[in-house]
Write an enzyme that holds these catalytic residues in place. Structure first.
Site, PDB file in Angstrom:
ATOM      1  N   HIS A  34     -13.215  -0.780   0.842  1.00 46.90           N
ATOM      2  CA  HIS A  34     -12.509  -2.026   1.144  1.00 46.90           C
ATOM      3  C   HIS A  34     -13.332  -3.167   0.553  1.00 46.90           C
ATOM      4  O   HIS A  34     -14.563  -3.141   0.604  1.00 46.90           O
ATOM      5  CB  HIS A  34     -12.334  -2.197   2.655  1.00 46.90           C
ATOM      6  CG  HIS A  34     -11.660  -3.486   3.033  1.00 46.90           C
ATOM      7  ND1 HIS A  34     -10.555  -3.976   2.353  1.00 46.90           N
ATOM      8  CD2 HIS A  34     -11.945  -4.408   3.987  1.00 46.90           C
ATOM      9  CE1 HIS A  34     -10.200  -5.138   2.892  1.00 46.90           C
ATOM     10  NE2 HIS A  34     -11.020  -5.417   3.877  1.00 46.90           N
ATOM     11  N   ASP A  85     -12.214 -12.510   4.663  1.00 52.30           N
ATOM     12  CA  ASP A  85     -11.398 -11.399   4.182  1.00 52.30           C
ATOM     13  C   ASP A  85      -9.944 -11.845   4.120  1.00 52.30           C
ATOM     14  O   ASP A  85      -9.345 -12.160   5.139  1.00 52.30           O
ATOM     15  CB  ASP A  85     -11.561 -10.199   5.119  1.00 52.30           C
ATOM     16  CG  ASP A  85     -10.964  -8.923   4.529  1.00 52.30           C
ATOM     17  OD1 ASP A  85     -10.195  -9.019   3.553  1.00 52.30           O
ATOM     18  OD2 ASP A  85     -11.268  -7.834   5.048  1.00 52.30           O
ATOM     19  N   CYS A 122      -6.670  -4.781  -1.535  1.00 52.80           N
ATOM     20  CA  CYS A 122      -7.835  -5.558  -1.073  1.00 52.80           C
ATOM     21  C   CYS A 122      -8.625  -6.230  -2.182  1.00 52.80           C
ATOM     22  O   CYS A 122      -9.025  -7.389  -2.045  1.00 52.80           O
ATOM     23  CB  CYS A 122      -8.745  -4.698  -0.214  1.00 52.80           C
ATOM     24  SG  CYS A 122      -9.555  -3.343  -1.103  1.00 52.80           S
ATOM     25  N   TYR A 172      -5.860   4.425  -1.716  1.00 52.51           N
ATOM     26  CA  TYR A 172      -7.299   4.344  -1.421  1.00 52.51           C
ATOM     27  C   TYR A 172      -7.571   4.087   0.061  1.00 52.51           C
ATOM     28  O   TYR A 172      -8.686   4.255   0.528  1.00 52.51           O
ATOM     29  CB  TYR A 172      -7.961   3.270  -2.295  1.00 52.51           C
ATOM     30  CG  TYR A 172      -7.678   1.858  -1.840  1.00 52.51           C
ATOM     31  CD1 TYR A 172      -8.598   1.152  -1.070  1.00 52.51           C
ATOM     32  CD2 TYR A 172      -6.464   1.234  -2.142  1.00 52.51           C
ATOM     33  CE1 TYR A 172      -8.324  -0.130  -0.621  1.00 52.51           C
ATOM     34  CE2 TYR A 172      -6.184  -0.042  -1.695  1.00 52.51           C
ATOM     35  CZ  TYR A 172      -7.121  -0.721  -0.939  1.00 52.51           C
ATOM     36  OH  TYR A 172      -6.842  -1.989  -0.494  1.00 52.51           O
ATOM     37  N   TRP A 190       0.833  -1.209   0.000  1.00 51.30           N
ATOM     38  CA  TRP A 190       0.000   0.000   0.000  1.00 51.30           C
ATOM     39  C   TRP A 190       0.865   1.256   0.000  1.00 51.30           C
ATOM     40  O   TRP A 190       0.432   2.306   0.437  1.00 51.30           O
ATOM     41  CB  TRP A 190      -0.920  -0.006   1.228  1.00 51.30           C
ATOM     42  CG  TRP A 190      -2.042  -0.980   1.108  1.00 51.30           C
ATOM     43  CD1 TRP A 190      -3.304  -0.729   0.627  1.00 51.30           C
ATOM     44  CD2 TRP A 190      -2.035  -2.377   1.459  1.00 51.30           C
ATOM     45  NE1 TRP A 190      -4.065  -1.886   0.661  1.00 51.30           N
ATOM     46  CE2 TRP A 190      -3.318  -2.901   1.158  1.00 51.30           C
ATOM     47  CE3 TRP A 190      -1.073  -3.226   1.988  1.00 51.30           C
ATOM     48  CZ2 TRP A 190      -3.653  -4.239   1.386  1.00 51.30           C
ATOM     49  CZ3 TRP A 190      -1.403  -4.564   2.202  1.00 51.30           C
ATOM     50  CH2 TRP A 190      -2.673  -5.054   1.906  1.00 51.30           C
TER      51      TRP A 190
END
Length: 692
Positions: free
Chosen positions: A331, A354, A273, A525, A237
């Protein structure tokens, strides 16, 4: 000595069984069937077939009857409901056709099938070959049974998906090729299970648990990320993706899973994600568990488990990376459909998994399955990871002003209605967005929703504890003297100037002096600031109840070099009101890429070449270079087509033509991704109707 019997040769009736078991899309020579349902095989080389035959099925490294990874069964007159069984279909002088059924809770995976003919005395079993057994959402006895056939088609058999992104002011979307039936993907999914930490610690026990979708879902949520186990995808990220591919450049899971295998199972660089969620969708659909990606906008990452998210800003309005809590523009996670015998029937149905590595669960980066019903009802004491998911959709948000020198923090305001908005997924059978927010929580701000929030805090033991970081009632009661908001004035497109209006309003009946510090940062993001783009300040005097508008322009030249591939910008204005409390105005902006247009020229017919044209207009006053077009689509393109496109001068139009040969009929999706030095990953998809 009599002559040794010839090795039996087996006809697996792959085509007929595949049709009956909804597995004909797999491009495999091996038999692939679903549990709890009969399949027919024919074999020969057995003397006197009418004599007693015994079949043996086994899976895993140490097959045993006790672990339900081995079963021995003879010919019976009827199908057994709860164990393996075989029913004779027909016999001829040297061949036998039998219909074999597995129990609806059989362990899934690759099985070896052997047969022993007791007429030949104590002969050892002869191997007939291997087959793969999957979950069966079409069978009412299976934990993953999904009564709605159209949903089975979408959530198990559909290879194309749409992922929603952007932010809650501005949703955008892109197509994804799950490709769960592509060559070798099933083998890669099975090898993922055999590389999990659970398998490495105790292979036999791990395999014996593979009848249970909740066990498998949890194991795979850990294996899709690379954090603990050399899993499939390495997250990044940072905004810098050197040494790998930018997360936004992928268009499908096939390339990722194949790369993982080809590299000798080294993690593929890089994912975020939606990549984790899309790969998990592919793996679970491949194994037969109905699964879909879900996007949550303004998604909370509550690191300390108090169902609150704290955000900090300095005196200039810069968003600070203090504390571990954060709010992401969006997400993406997964929902998988199965029953929860461990929790009771009211918690069955959609379960949240997840694979994005955010917090450890049970010591490793995995998350779920959390029952969606449990999340909605605030039953956060149930397995697995319910508090984390509850916070993602329903945490309260606290905004603080923080002075690094004195370490003093002041609450600016708190909001209970900003987290968890516009929860989205693709509609069944259509390329539309459906909103499922009401499946996660009661109406935001309603008494019922607040009661559930209090119930959740109580279950986590948070309601009575003294919390030194909690705002005091005095802090919460302070009312600001002014209000502020950013309005957009003009298009939100990469390549165009960004025009906003800061609207300030005096809420009091006396004059207010306000000093405003404004900043704009490019972010990823997850709202992590990456580079400062612009700053400015202004002083203003507001008459009683006066509203003033201040136009702000951030030019393309100012933000062009700073933008990340997420095209996200955060603009803040911290207003210091003389004699009053500070007011924070913020706006998260998601810029659209320019568009590309896909044209299919002529009819699309199976095994006939067709022409496709992709058109892109350079919208900016600078030449764009390093242009690459990437094309993929199940049943249209084998693998991925990469085409280098010549540089394109300012305002020029580029047209790229290429040929495809579709190899299956039906409604297919062609996905394209166009990249150049000024625009990252412009995506588009086109539905192609392929006829005979």
């Amino acid at each position: 000595m009599g002559q040794a019997a010839a090795q039996p040769s087996t006809d697996w009736h792959v085509k007929e069984n595949g049709r009956d078991h909804h597995t004909s899309k797999f491009s495999s020579k091996e038999l692939i069937v679903r549990r709890g349902q009969a399949f027919v095989i024919t074999f020969n080389g057995v003397e006197q077939p009418e004599q007693t035959l015994t079949f043996i099925v086994e899976t895993g490294p140490k097959p045993s009857k006790q672990a339900k990874t081995q079963a021995t069964f003879g010919i019976s007159s009827t199908v057994s409901k709860d164990s393996w069984s075989a029913v004779l279909q027909s016999t001829s002088s040297h061949s036998v056709s039998v219909s074999i059924s597995s129990p609806p809770n059989a362990v899934i995976g690759r099985y070896k099938l052997s047969v022993q003919s007791t007429s030949t005395g104590s002969s050892s079993p002869e191997t007939l070959g291997t087959f793969v057994l999957l979950f069966n959402p079409w069978s009412s006895g299976d934990n993953v049974f999904m009564p709605n056939k159209a949903e089975c088609e979408e959530y198990v058999l559909e290879e194309f998906g749409i992922i929603f992104a952007g932010n809650n002011y501005h949703i955008n979307s892109f197509g994804w090729n799950f490709g769960q039936f592509q060559a070798d993907i099933l083998n890669i999914c099975l090898s993922m299970l055999d590389r999990s930490l659970n398998y490495r610690q105790d292979p036999a026990t791990d395999v014996s648990h593979r009848h249970d979708p909740k066990y498998l879902g949890r194991v795979l949520s850990a294996m899709v990320n690379a954090n603990d186990d050399q899993g499939v995808v390495l997250g990044n990220w940072s905004g810098n993706y050197d040494g790998g591919k930018s997360p936004s450049s992928w268009t499908g899971s096939g390339e990722i899973l194949q790369s993982w295998k080809k590299s000798g199972f080294k993690p593929v660089r890089y994912g975020q994600c939606w990549v984790f969620a899309a790969v998990l969708t592919t793996v679970l659909r491949c194994l037969g568990i109905p699964t879909r990606p879900i996007t949550n906008f303004s998604s909370a990452h509550d690191a300390d488990g108090n169902l609150r998210v704290d955000e900090f800003y300095d005196a200039s309005g810069n968003h600070l990376n203090e504390g571990a809590d954060s709010v992401w523009n969006f997400h993406v996670w997964n929902e998988s459909w199965f029953s929860r015998s461990d929790l009771g029937p009211s918690y069955s149905g959609w379960q949240i998994l997840d694979a994005t590595p955010q917090e450890e669960s049970g010591g490793i980066y995995q998350c779920g399955p959390a029952s969606r019903n449990a999340v909605k009802e605030g039953d956060v004491d149930l397995d697995y990871d319910c508090p984390f998911v509850f916070a993602e959709v329903n945490a309260d948000c606290m905004y603080w002003s923080y002075d690094r020198a004195t370490r003093k923090k002041t609450l600016l305001f708190n909001k209970s209605t900003v987290i968890g908005q516009l929860i989205s997924t693709k509609a069944v059978g259509r390329d539309d967005r459906i909103d499922i927010t009401s499946d996660y929580k009661y109406e935001e701000g309603s008494k019922k929703e607040r009661d559930i929030f209090k119930k959740a805090r109580k279950k986590l033991g948070l309601e009575d504890k003294f919390d030194p970081t909690a705002p005091t009632p005095k802090e919460i009661e302070q009312k600001p003297d002014i209000s502020g908001k950013f309005k957009m004035a003009g298009p939100l497109e990469v390549g165009k100037d960004l025009n906003l209006i800061l609207v300030l309003k005096n809420l009091q009946s006396e004059v207010k002096s306000v000093n405003v510090n404004m900043t704009a940062w490019s972010t990823v993001y997850t709202r992590r600031p990456v580079r400062e783009i612009w700053k400015d300040s202004l002083s203003v005097s507001l008459s009683p109840e006066e509203e003033k508008h201040f136009p702000i322009k951030i030019s393309y030249a100012e933000y062009q070099q700073q933008l990340t591939t997420d095209n996200a910008i955060e603009v803040t204005a911290l207003c210091h009101v003389e004699g009053g409390i500070q007011v924070l105005v913020q706006r998260h902006i998601a810029l659209d890429n320019p568009t590309i247009d896909i044209q299919v020229l002529g009819e699309a017919k199976v095994n006939e070449e067709m022409d496709v044209e992709v058109v892109f207009t350079n919208p900016i006053d600078i030449e764009v270079k390093d242009c690459v077009l990437q094309v993929e689509g199940s049943d249209l393109v084998r693998g991925i087509l990469k085409i280098d496109v010549p540089p394109l001068k300012a305002k020029d139009i580029s047209s790229t033509k290429f040929k495809l040969t579709p190899f299956e009929t039906g409604s297919k999706h062609l996905l394209v991704n166009f990249s150049c030095d000024k625009f990252a990953d412009i995506k588009a998809f086109k539905t192609v109707k392929v006829i005979d």
